[in-house]
Design a protein around this motif. Structure first.
Motif, PDB file in Angstrom:
ATOM      1  N   ILE A 100      -8.109  -6.374  -0.481  1.00 35.80           N
ATOM      2  CA  ILE A 100      -8.866  -5.975  -1.674  1.00 35.80           C
ATOM      3  C   ILE A 100      -9.617  -4.692  -1.342  1.00 35.80           C
ATOM      4  O   ILE A 100     -10.486  -4.689  -0.462  1.00 35.80           O
ATOM      5  CB  ILE A 100      -9.881  -7.051  -2.120  1.00 35.80           C
ATOM      6  N   ARG A 101      -9.285  -3.609  -2.039  1.00 38.13           N
ATOM      7  CA  ARG A 101      -9.991  -2.348  -1.820  1.00 38.13           C
ATOM      8  C   ARG A 101     -10.058  -1.545  -3.113  1.00 38.13           C
ATOM      9  O   ARG A 101      -9.292  -1.782  -4.044  1.00 38.13           O
ATOM     10  CB  ARG A 101      -9.316  -1.505  -0.735  1.00 38.13           C
ATOM     11  N   THR A 102     -10.959  -0.556  -3.115  1.00 38.06           N
ATOM     12  CA  THR A 102     -11.064   0.335  -4.268  1.00 38.06           C
ATOM     13  C   THR A 102     -10.127   1.511  -4.098  1.00 38.06           C
ATOM     14  O   THR A 102      -9.737   1.879  -2.990  1.00 38.06           O
ATOM     15  CB  THR A 102     -12.499   0.859  -4.424  1.00 38.06           C
ATOM     16  N   ILE A 103      -9.770   2.123  -5.247  1.00 40.20           N
ATOM     17  CA  ILE A 103      -8.996   3.362  -5.244  1.00 40.20           C
ATOM     18  C   ILE A 103      -9.952   4.511  -4.941  1.00 40.20           C
ATOM     19  O   ILE A 103     -11.056   4.580  -5.483  1.00 40.20           O
ATOM     20  CB  ILE A 103      -8.327   3.604  -6.615  1.00 40.20           C
ATOM     21  N   ALA A 104      -9.542   5.408  -4.072  1.00 37.50           N
ATOM     22  CA  ALA A 104     -10.385   6.549  -3.727  1.00 37.50           C
ATOM     23  C   ALA A 104     -10.744   7.334  -4.983  1.00 37.50           C
ATOM     24  O   ALA A 104      -9.867   7.690  -5.775  1.00 37.50           O
ATOM     25  CB  ALA A 104      -9.674   7.460  -2.721  1.00 37.50           C
ATOM     26  N   GLY A 105     -12.042   7.566  -5.199  1.00 32.76           N
ATOM     27  CA  GLY A 105     -12.507   8.311  -6.364  1.00 32.76           C
ATOM     28  C   GLY A 105     -12.694   7.457  -7.595  1.00 32.76           C
ATOM     29  O   GLY A 105     -13.105   7.965  -8.637  1.00 32.76           O
ATOM     30  N   GLN A 139       0.841  -1.206   0.000  1.00 35.09           N
ATOM     31  CA  GLN A 139       0.000   0.000   0.000  1.00 35.09           C
ATOM     32  C   GLN A 139       0.876   1.256   0.000  1.00 35.09           C
ATOM     33  O   GLN A 139       0.597   2.221  -0.725  1.00 35.09           O
ATOM     34  CB  GLN A 139      -0.905   0.004   1.227  1.00 35.09           C
ATOM     35  N   GLU A 140       1.946   1.237   0.802  1.00 34.22           N
ATOM     36  CA  GLU A 140       2.861   2.379   0.843  1.00 34.22           C
ATOM     37  C   GLU A 140       3.529   2.592  -0.512  1.00 34.22           C
ATOM     38  O   GLU A 140       3.671   3.733  -0.975  1.00 34.22           O
ATOM     39  CB  GLU A 140       3.916   2.162   1.925  1.00 34.22           C
ATOM     40  N   VAL A 141       3.962   1.507  -1.139  1.00 37.69           N
ATOM     41  CA  VAL A 141       4.634   1.597  -2.440  1.00 37.69           C
ATOM     42  C   VAL A 141       3.685   2.196  -3.480  1.00 37.69           C
ATOM     43  O   VAL A 141       4.070   3.078  -4.256  1.00 37.69           O
ATOM     44  CB  VAL A 141       5.133   0.216  -2.905  1.00 37.69           C
ATOM     45  N   LEU A 142       2.442   1.725  -3.517  1.00 37.67           N
ATOM     46  CA  LEU A 142       1.459   2.251  -4.472  1.00 37.67           C
ATOM     47  C   LEU A 142       1.167   3.725  -4.209  1.00 37.67           C
ATOM     48  O   LEU A 142       1.006   4.512  -5.152  1.00 37.67           O
ATOM     49  CB  LEU A 142       0.171   1.440  -4.401  1.00 37.67           C
ATOM     50  N   THR A 143       1.095   4.093  -2.961  1.00 38.25           N
ATOM     51  CA  THR A 143       0.844   5.497  -2.622  1.00 38.25           C
ATOM     52  C   THR A 143       1.997   6.381  -3.082  1.00 38.25           C
ATOM     53  O   THR A 143       1.793   7.461  -3.649  1.00 38.25           O
ATOM     54  CB  THR A 143       0.644   5.650  -1.099  1.00 38.25           C
ATOM     55  N   GLN A 144       3.238   5.901  -2.865  1.00 36.67           N
ATOM     56  CA  GLN A 144       4.413   6.686  -3.249  1.00 36.67           C
ATOM     57  C   GLN A 144       4.586   6.746  -4.755  1.00 36.67           C
ATOM     58  O   GLN A 144       4.921   7.789  -5.319  1.00 36.67           O
ATOM     59  CB  GLN A 144       5.669   6.084  -2.601  1.00 36.67           C
ATOM     60  N   THR A 195     -14.563   4.069  -8.166  1.00 39.29           N
ATOM     61  CA  THR A 195     -15.350   2.986  -7.577  1.00 39.29           C
ATOM     62  C   THR A 195     -15.280   1.673  -8.354  1.00 39.29           C
ATOM     63  O   THR A 195     -15.668   0.630  -7.842  1.00 39.29           O
ATOM     64  CB  THR A 195     -16.827   3.414  -7.466  1.00 39.29           C
ATOM     65  N   ASP A 196     -14.776   1.723  -9.597  1.00 42.66           N
ATOM     66  CA  ASP A 196     -14.683   0.491 -10.388  1.00 42.66           C
ATOM     67  C   ASP A 196     -13.243   0.008 -10.558  1.00 42.66           C
ATOM     68  O   ASP A 196     -12.962  -0.886 -11.342  1.00 42.66           O
ATOM     69  CB  ASP A 196     -15.337   0.682 -11.757  1.00 42.66           C
ATOM     70  N   HIS A 197     -12.304   0.630  -9.828  1.00 40.67           N
ATOM     71  CA  HIS A 197     -10.894   0.239  -9.885  1.00 40.67           C
ATOM     72  C   HIS A 197     -10.498  -0.361  -8.536  1.00 40.67           C
ATOM     73  O   HIS A 197     -10.485   0.324  -7.519  1.00 40.67           O
ATOM     74  CB  HIS A 197     -10.012   1.445 -10.210  1.00 40.67           C
ATOM     75  N   TYR A 198     -10.137  -1.643  -8.548  1.00 42.92           N
ATOM     76  CA  TYR A 198      -9.793  -2.340  -7.319  1.00 42.92           C
ATOM     77  C   TYR A 198      -8.308  -2.689  -7.288  1.00 42.92           C
ATOM     78  O   TYR A 198      -7.665  -2.857  -8.328  1.00 42.92           O
ATOM     79  CB  TYR A 198     -10.612  -3.632  -7.184  1.00 42.92           C
ATOM     80  N   VAL A 199      -7.798  -2.788  -6.069  1.00 41.78           N
ATOM     81  CA  VAL A 199      -6.427  -3.236  -5.840  1.00 41.78           C
ATOM     82  C   VAL A 199      -6.478  -4.485  -4.971  1.00 41.78           C
ATOM     83  O   VAL A 199      -7.184  -4.516  -3.956  1.00 41.78           O
ATOM     84  CB  VAL A 199      -5.581  -2.156  -5.127  1.00 41.78           C
ATOM     85  N   GLN A 200      -5.753  -5.519  -5.402  1.00 42.92           N
ATOM     86  CA  GLN A 200      -5.635  -6.731  -4.607  1.00 42.92           C
ATOM     87  C   GLN A 200      -4.161  -6.987  -4.339  1.00 42.92           C
ATOM     88  O   GLN A 200      -3.318  -6.878  -5.236  1.00 42.92           O
ATOM     89  CB  GLN A 200      -6.253  -7.937  -5.310  1.00 42.92           C
ATOM     90  N   GLU A 212     -10.018   3.610  -0.304  1.00 42.41           N
ATOM     91  CA  GLU A 212     -11.263   3.958   0.364  1.00 42.41           C
ATOM     92  C   GLU A 212     -11.252   3.433   1.800  1.00 42.41           C
ATOM     93  O   GLU A 212     -11.103   2.231   2.028  1.00 42.41           O
ATOM     94  CB  GLU A 212     -12.455   3.343  -0.391  1.00 42.41           C
ATOM     95  N   PRO A 213     -11.407   4.327   2.788  1.00 43.62           N
ATOM     96  CA  PRO A 213     -11.405   3.870   4.178  1.00 43.62           C
ATOM     97  C   PRO A 213     -12.667   3.102   4.538  1.00 43.62           C
ATOM     98  O   PRO A 213     -12.686   2.330   5.470  1.00 43.62           O
ATOM     99  CB  PRO A 213     -11.309   5.172   4.972  1.00 43.62           C
ATOM    100  N   THR A 214     -13.729   3.351   3.797  1.00 46.95           N
ATOM    101  CA  THR A 214     -14.973   2.630   4.047  1.00 46.95           C
ATOM    102  C   THR A 214     -15.508   2.112   2.718  1.00 46.95           C
ATOM    103  O   THR A 214     -15.184   2.614   1.647  1.00 46.95           O
ATOM    104  CB  THR A 214     -16.042   3.559   4.678  1.00 46.95           C
ATOM    105  N   GLY A 215     -16.331   1.103   2.825  1.00 47.40           N
ATOM    106  CA  GLY A 215     -16.956   0.581   1.615  1.00 47.40           C
ATOM    107  C   GLY A 215     -16.080  -0.361   0.842  1.00 47.40           C
ATOM    108  O   GLY A 215     -16.499  -0.937  -0.143  1.00 47.40           O
TER     109      GLY A 215
END
Length: 306
Positions: A49-54, A23-28, A56-61, A35-38
């Motif tokens: 598994i979470r979505t990218i903020a903004g 997660q840190e690497v992707l952020t940098q 809603t149809d792009h997920y990261v696993q 997304e903190p929720t949802g």
């Protein structure tokens, strides 16, 4: 710091630490925020598994499990039960040689854009981004401390010289006919070793006398046991029929050609990586076994001389 040590650090991360580091690497690298929720955090073998903020149809696993293609397909099927999925970025600690093929095949079959970042991509991030590397070793502090201890040990031998000798032997034997004797191979290897640092571009050469002096100082018995003279081997190695392995310049001065210098450099990096991986693997086993004399064994491995 070698690629082998970085790869070992990635492999030793726990599943949770691997997810946090990725997660840190992707952020940098990409500026992603999650997304903190949802979102979805399975907590099981499917990993993070979470979505990218903004988006809603792009997920990261993020997963350390093997079987990349099957895991991606399973994730997409599960997400599509209640969500719209157009893109999936998948990070894995595995090395995926068929990464491009997997991406193309899943996109064709499921109409989802797939980006796979495998261990090689993560390794590159750690090499070019100091923050990513520091963060990685903050999770693997024990491994880094062991590496620093190894670096601090006063070795009883010159590791770079040992690796160089092996490189020269490997490079030379590949070009020799099967009739060459071992003594001749050793003499040729020592000629290469003597010529390390020569460079025609900087007018750095060695004469036959200088080469002979270098060999006698390091390995005095080789010249006496070889079946041919130093002059004969210099003539052979610099001849056109040998493509030539060394270059003879005016006034009987010799130097290694660029192609051979570069080959030795790459081979030494490869052998250094093997040495690092060996020490790292022994260190890992010692940590797992917790033997009472682990530190003594660790020191013996680090200072071992073949």
């Amino acid at each position: 710091m070698s690629e082998a040590l970085i790869s070992l650090a990635i492999e030793q991360l726990t599943r949770t630490d691997f997810e946090l580091w990725c997660q840190e690497v992707l952020t940098q690298d990409k500026g992603y925020a999650f997304e903190p929720t949802g979102g979805i955090h399975d907590g099981g073998q499917d990993g993070f598994i979470r979505t990218i903020a903004g988006e809603t149809d792009h997920y990261v696993q993020i997963s350390k499990e093997a079987g990349t293609s099957a895991k991606i397909r399973k994730t997409i099927r599960r997400l599509r039960e209640s969500r719209n999925v157009k893109k999936l970025t998948y990070l894995t600690s595995q090395t995926e040689a068929e990464r491009d093929l997997i991406e193309a095949k899943i996109k064709h079959d499921l109409s989802v854009d797939i980006t796979i970042h495998d261990q090689r991509w993560l390794l590159i991030q750690a090499k070019i981004n100091e923050r990513a590397k520091d963060s990685l070793f903050s999770y693997s502090r024990e491994l880094l401390d062991s590496y620093k201890s190894a670096q601090a040990v006063d070795r009883k031998f010159d590791l770079s010289s040992r690796l160089s000798i092996v490189s020269y032997l490997e490079a030379h034997v590949k070009s020799l006919p099967g009739t060459e004797s071992f003594q001749v191979i050793c003499l040729d290897t020592l000629i290469y070793n003597a010529l390390v640092g020569t460079n025609p571009e900087t007018e750095t050469f060695m004469t036959p006398d200088e080469i002979e002096q270098h060999i006698r100082e390091e390995h005095p018995n080789v010249l006496s046991k070889a079946e041919c003279s130093l002059a004969d081997r210099l003539a052979f190695l610099s001849s056109k029929q040998n493509d030539p392995r060394i270059r003879r310049h005016p006034n009987e001065r010799y130097a290694l050609p660029y192609s051979l210098r570069n080959s030795f450099h790459e081979d030494n990096l490869r052998l250094q990586a093997v040495a690092d991986r060996f020490v790292g693997s022994i260190n890992k086993r010692l940590n797992e076994l917790s033997l009472p004399d682990s530190e003594e064994i660790r020191s013996a491995v680090i200072t071992w001389k073949p």
